[in-house]
Design an enzyme around this catalytic site. Sequence first.
Site, PDB file in Angstrom:
ATOM      1  N   CYS A 230      40.522  33.659  35.441  1.00  0.00           N
ATOM      2  CA  CYS A 230      40.019  35.016  35.187  1.00  0.00           C
ATOM      3  C   CYS A 230      41.108  36.085  35.235  1.00  0.00           C
ATOM      4  O   CYS A 230      41.386  36.738  34.241  1.00  0.00           O
ATOM      5  CB  CYS A 230      38.925  35.331  36.201  1.00  0.00           C
ATOM      6  SG  CYS A 230      38.093  36.886  35.892  1.00  0.00           S
TER       7      CYS A 230
ATOM      8  N   HIS B 164      39.252  43.418  38.591  1.00  0.00           N
ATOM      9  CA  HIS B 164      39.785  42.130  39.046  1.00  0.00           C
ATOM     10  C   HIS B 164      41.271  41.948  38.705  1.00  0.00           C
ATOM     11  O   HIS B 164      41.709  40.873  38.304  1.00  0.00           O
ATOM     12  CB  HIS B 164      38.964  40.976  38.444  1.00  0.00           C
ATOM     13  CG  HIS B 164      39.097  39.696  39.241  1.00  0.00           C
ATOM     14  ND1 HIS B 164      38.785  38.462  38.716  1.00  0.00           N
ATOM     15  CD2 HIS B 164      39.530  39.472  40.517  1.00  0.00           C
ATOM     16  CE1 HIS B 164      39.004  37.529  39.627  1.00  0.00           C
ATOM     17  NE2 HIS B 164      39.456  38.118  40.724  1.00  0.00           N
TER      18      HIS B 164
END
Length: 294
Positions: free
Chosen positions: A73, A133
């Site tokens: 990710c 993130h």
Amino acid sequence: MKKLLHLVLSSSLIFFTTSCSDKQEKPNIIIIMADDMGYSDLGCYGGEVHTPNLDGLASNGIRFTQFYNAARCCPSRASLMTGLYPHQTGLGYMTSVDYGLPGYRADLNKQCLTIAEVLQTEGYHTYRSGKWHLTQSIFEGQDESTWPLQRGFDRFYGTLIAAGSFWDPITLMRDNEAITAEGDFYYTEAISQNAVGFIEESEPGDPFFLYVAYTAPHWPIHARKEIIETYGGRFSAGWEKLRQERYDRMLEMGIINPEWKLSPGDTEKSGEWEDAPNKDWEERRMEVYAAMID
């Protein structure tokens, strides 16, 4: 008259769209990202999920059939935001561990520029709604230098962390301030609503860049009951049959080469559908997953 360009990357993770009016020299740019979704889940790539708006973008644009990511990710997001290999940005691994090595610092480093930082120099308003993130600092009082507003975005609504509840997400922020979910809240809807709000705030005639990064359909699988129920029975045929049906639709759409035969299913791990001990549970999981994308 508006000039439009829609590019749909075949991972089905990213939609890229631009538009430009006759009075505006620079195009508006919107990037839409979904999280942990198979590219054939979307209707425009052969899936069963009801995605008419994304299908519309795809049918009026370009559907790409090759896409490469950085396997995880944070590294993939770092590459998307900077155009660099993830190790060049300091995010060769995840944000959870700082190994003290240049490529593994768990933060977006200062040796790279984000799309937003570059576009700001060209007069763009820059907005971001959804998952960030790209930092190990996820709470107020920690280092804010790698938060969205410090990396080129004028406005930010969303979460700093990787994943969490869709009803009450942690690290929810507006700009640099921590906030809490209120009212009849569902995170996917809130991301969309705030993205639209940023566009409405933008000065008419000035170009804007908007990055919309959903956490759906990343776990936990949470969706509104009324949408889940619309998928009742849709996955009852089981994984072997549904997989074959998707493959056939993708062939018909021209998404994949007819010379590429369907690979063997992962029945060693999943088993045959007819022998699955918890069919109701397996169906329900897929119904909720589909509702998240929907």
